[in-house]
Design a protein around this motif. Structure first.
Motif, PDB file in Angstrom:
ATOM      1  N   THR A 143     -50.718   7.297   5.801  1.00 37.79           N
ATOM      2  CA  THR A 143     -51.700   7.046   4.744  1.00 37.79           C
ATOM      3  C   THR A 143     -52.700   5.996   5.196  1.00 37.79           C
ATOM      4  N   PHE A 144     -53.877   6.089   4.623  1.00 35.06           N
ATOM      5  CA  PHE A 144     -54.914   5.098   4.903  1.00 35.06           C
ATOM      6  C   PHE A 144     -54.484   3.726   4.400  1.00 35.06           C
ATOM      7  N   GLU A 145     -53.746   3.701   3.277  1.00 40.84           N
ATOM      8  CA  GLU A 145     -53.348   2.438   2.666  1.00 40.84           C
ATOM      9  C   GLU A 145     -52.240   1.751   3.466  1.00 40.84           C
ATOM     10  N   GLU A 146     -51.325   2.524   4.074  1.00 38.13           N
ATOM     11  CA  GLU A 146     -50.230   1.965   4.874  1.00 38.13           C
ATOM     12  C   GLU A 146     -50.150   2.709   6.199  1.00 38.13           C
ATOM     13  N   PRO A 147     -51.052   2.415   7.126  1.00 36.52           N
ATOM     14  CA  PRO A 147     -51.102   3.183   8.378  1.00 36.52           C
ATOM     15  C   PRO A 147     -49.873   3.014   9.263  1.00 36.52           C
ATOM     16  N   ASP A 148     -49.117   1.947   9.084  1.00 38.98           N
ATOM     17  CA  ASP A 148     -47.951   1.711   9.941  1.00 38.98           C
ATOM     18  C   ASP A 148     -46.707   2.450   9.456  1.00 38.98           C
ATOM     19  N   ARG A 149     -46.734   2.978   8.247  1.00 40.79           N
ATOM     20  CA  ARG A 149     -45.565   3.683   7.708  1.00 40.79           C
ATOM     21  C   ARG A 149     -45.756   5.186   7.907  1.00 40.79           C
ATOM     22  N   ARG A 150     -44.807   5.823   8.605  1.00 41.50           N
ATOM     23  CA  ARG A 150     -44.889   7.243   8.905  1.00 41.50           C
ATOM     24  C   ARG A 150     -43.775   8.013   8.189  1.00 41.50           C
ATOM     25  N   ILE A 151     -44.148   9.199   7.702  1.00 39.04           N
ATOM     26  CA  ILE A 151     -43.181  10.117   7.116  1.00 39.04           C
ATOM     27  C   ILE A 151     -43.079  11.310   8.046  1.00 39.04           C
ATOM     28  N   VAL A 152     -41.894  11.536   8.601  1.00 38.81           N
ATOM     29  CA  VAL A 152     -41.694  12.588   9.590  1.00 38.81           C
ATOM     30  C   VAL A 152     -40.687  13.601   9.046  1.00 38.81           C
ATOM     31  N   ALA A 153     -41.043  14.895   9.179  1.00 36.08           N
ATOM     32  CA  ALA A 153     -40.149  15.973   8.755  1.00 36.08           C
ATOM     33  C   ALA A 153     -40.010  16.979   9.884  1.00 36.08           C
ATOM     34  N   PRO A 154     -38.825  17.146  10.473  1.00 37.39           N
ATOM     35  CA  PRO A 154     -38.636  18.092  11.586  1.00 37.39           C
ATOM     36  C   PRO A 154     -38.530  19.535  11.116  1.00 37.39           C
ATOM     37  N   THR A 155     -38.927  20.457  11.954  1.00 38.10           N
ATOM     38  CA  THR A 155     -38.786  21.881  11.681  1.00 38.10           C
ATOM     39  C   THR A 155     -38.790  22.606  13.026  1.00 38.10           C
ATOM     40  N   THR A 156     -38.908  23.927  13.029  1.00 44.58           N
ATOM     41  CA  THR A 156     -38.885  24.710  14.269  1.00 44.58           C
ATOM     42  C   THR A 156     -40.032  25.706  14.289  1.00 44.58           C
ATOM     43  N   PHE A 157     -40.399  26.101  15.496  1.00 46.26           N
ATOM     44  CA  PHE A 157     -41.395  27.163  15.715  1.00 46.26           C
ATOM     45  C   PHE A 157     -40.689  28.307  16.413  1.00 46.26           C
ATOM     46  N   LEU A 158     -40.685  29.477  15.795  1.00 48.59           N
ATOM     47  CA  LEU A 158     -39.923  30.628  16.287  1.00 48.59           C
ATOM     48  C   LEU A 158     -40.853  31.657  16.936  1.00 48.59           C
ATOM     49  N   THR A 159     -40.346  32.334  17.975  1.00 48.14           N
ATOM     50  CA  THR A 159     -41.095  33.370  18.684  1.00 48.14           C
ATOM     51  C   THR A 159     -40.182  34.548  18.953  1.00 48.14           C
ATOM     52  N   PRO A 160     -40.759  35.729  19.276  1.00 52.80           N
ATOM     53  CA  PRO A 160     -39.909  36.909  19.580  1.00 52.80           C
ATOM     54  C   PRO A 160     -39.237  36.781  20.953  1.00 52.80           C
ATOM     55  N   ALA A 161     -38.144  37.466  21.091  1.00 56.71           N
ATOM     56  CA  ALA A 161     -37.452  37.463  22.385  1.00 56.71           C
ATOM     57  C   ALA A 161     -38.232  38.315  23.392  1.00 56.71           C
ATOM     58  N   PRO A 162     -38.225  37.949  24.661  1.00 56.00           N
ATOM     59  CA  PRO A 162     -38.935  38.727  25.684  1.00 56.00           C
ATOM     60  C   PRO A 162     -38.292  40.100  25.886  1.00 56.00           C
ATOM     61  N   ARG A 163     -39.116  41.102  26.185  1.00 56.30           N
ATOM     62  CA  ARG A 163     -38.607  42.455  26.399  1.00 56.30           C
ATOM     63  C   ARG A 163     -38.177  42.656  27.842  1.00 56.30           C
TER      64      ARG A 163
END
Length: 464
Positions: free
Chosen positions: A444-464
């Motif tokens: 946030t602009f008001e509190e630049p030193d405080r970070r909110i982090v949320a993990p997730t994944t990026f999925l792709t197809p399997a190779p043929r």
């Protein structure tokens, strides 16, 4: 001289609280009654007054169930913060354990809502029907116009107190400044009307009709208090070594000359007891520690010219040996646990994030877009729990070469929730068959030193 509090097996028929007969508590005065009235006045002021306070443009204390927000003055709590409410309940439980270890059921006698409202209803009953003897005569009297008028006045006062109590309670969940006008104009919604009626009936029945039966048969506290008190805990106690043998005597006579103790067997302590027990039989489950018997006995001792304290707050060891040890392992343990929990709760309260983010991945695993890139869709749920506007910046981290489509920042007003759709895309040739861990980050602009982090994944197809 043995000064232990005597333990007596009380037969069910000898105790009014166990019998079917109605209890008629007698009015009294004394220092403990004044303390109770002062404490009750403070509780009433907090209960009936806090609901009318405003904080900015909203009610200061409001549990807004419709919007799933709990406002307490400057702070706003959300459903995910209910763990803090659980912590408060646990702290209150250990606080009750600590108080009980120090002074028995002092909570029941002075601050329990059931006891406080019971005293108010007893005062209303006295105002309408008179003191103990007058109420007993009125119950035994035949039905007459006078009896009907007194009964109507009593129940009218009970209903008035019950309605005001119920409206105030519902006002903590529905803004009371709208609730009261709607009630007076008969425009109240069905749900609000139901809860006003429900809590009116609950107050009227519990404090007016059930009274001490709630303490004796419904509240479990009296049954497990014996596991919390010890020989050093202060309880309402009769000094049998000083009072026995009991017996009536003329005022001004020396009881020792007649082979009597200080107790004149007036049973005033029984008459003022709201649960109808005889404290001279020893500490009993029904005793709520209200000290009404202490005030009554002290007034009799004054009239007889005897020293006060025949019935008083005392520990078993104090009555037996005249000494009492305040510090003891159980009390220290309760205090340590209570202080630790309060400290942890305060830390959690101060450090809780006022800006939260939850990431929901689209149900579809992946897809190809028109440019031949693989993309995953996400929904960022942002919540601003503070009472100030927050200007946020959104970024993605965890792997190189990703392109993010969507807003790189949003402005959240105080208490606002917003869903932000975001798409991540990348060249298929570099990620086929891989599951890449990525993280969304919000600052946030008001509190630049405080970070909110949320993990997730990026999925792709399997190779043929």
């Amino acid at each position: 001289m043995n000064r232990l509090i005597p333990v007596t097996q009380v037969s069910p028929s000898s105790s009014p609280s166990r019998a079917s007969s109605k209890i008629y508590p007698r009015s009294f005065s004394g220092i403990f009654r004044q303390i109770r009235m002062g404490g009750g006045a403070i509780l009433f002021a907090l209960y009936f007054g806090t609901v009318w306070l405003n904080w900015g443009e909203r009610q200061a204390v409001l549990w807004d169930i419709a919007d799933k927000k709990f406002h307490i003055f400057s702070a706003t709590y959300w459903p995910e913060d209910l763990v803090l409410l659980s912590a408060i309940l646990i702290i209150c439980a250990f606080g009750l354990f600590f108080i009980t270890a120090v002074a028995g059921r002092v909570w029941c006698g002075y601050a329990c809502p059931q006891s406080v409202w019971m005293w108010i209803f007893l005062w209303s009953e006295k105002l309408a029907e008179g003191d103990r003897r007058q109420r007993m005569k009125l119950d035994d009297a035949r039905l007459s116009q006078k009896k009907i008028l007194r009964r109507v006045l009593k129940h009218s006062l009970w209903l008035l107190i019950s309605v005001v109590t119920a409206v105030t309670f519902v006002g903590y969940f529905t803004p009371i400044r709208h609730l009261v006008p709607d009630l007076l104009s008969f425009n109240l919604s069905g749900s609000a009307l139901f809860w006003v009626f429900f809590f009116t009936a609950a107050t009227y029945v519990n404090a007016g009709w059930f009274r001490e039966k709630v303490c004796l048969h419904m509240c479990p506290y009296g049954r497990f208090q014996s596991s919390m008190v010890d020989n050093e805990s202060l309880v309402v106690a009769y000094d049998a070594g000083r009072g026995d043998p009991r017996g009536s005597r003329s005022m001004g006579t020396d009881p020792s000359a007649q082979g009597l103790g200080d107790c004149i067997d007036c049973e005033m302590c029984v008459q003022v007891c709201p649960t109808g027990i005889d404290i001279r039989d020893g500490l009993q489950m029904e005793c709520i520690g209200c000290a009404a018997c202490i005030d009554a006995c002290d007034s009799i001792m004054d009239k007889m010219g005897y020293e006060k304290g025949l019935i008083r707050y005392a520990s078993f060891n104090e009555l037996n040996s005249g000494t009492r040890h305040i510090l003891r392992p159980r009390l220290v343990a309760y205090f340590f646990i209570l202080a630790t929990m309060i400290g942890l709760f305060s830390w959690a309260l101060v450090s809780r994030p006022l800006l939260t983010m939850e990431v929901e991945k689209d149900r579809g695993l992946f897809r190809y877009n028109g440019s031949g890139l693989i993309e995953n869709s996400y929904l960022l749920n942002l919540t601003n729990k503070s009472n100030e506007t927050r200007h946020t910046f959104i970024a993605v981290y965890g792997a190189e070469g990703f392109n993010m489509r969507g807003p790189d920042g949003v402005t959240l007003n105080a208490g606002e929730q917003r869903e932000v759709p975001v798409v991540l895309e990348k060249d298929a040739s570099s990620v086929l068959g891989a599951v890449t861990d990525v993280s969304f980050e919000v600052t946030t602009f008001e509190e630049p030193d405080r970070r909110i982090v949320a993990p997730t994944t990026f999925l792709t197809p399997a190779p043929r």
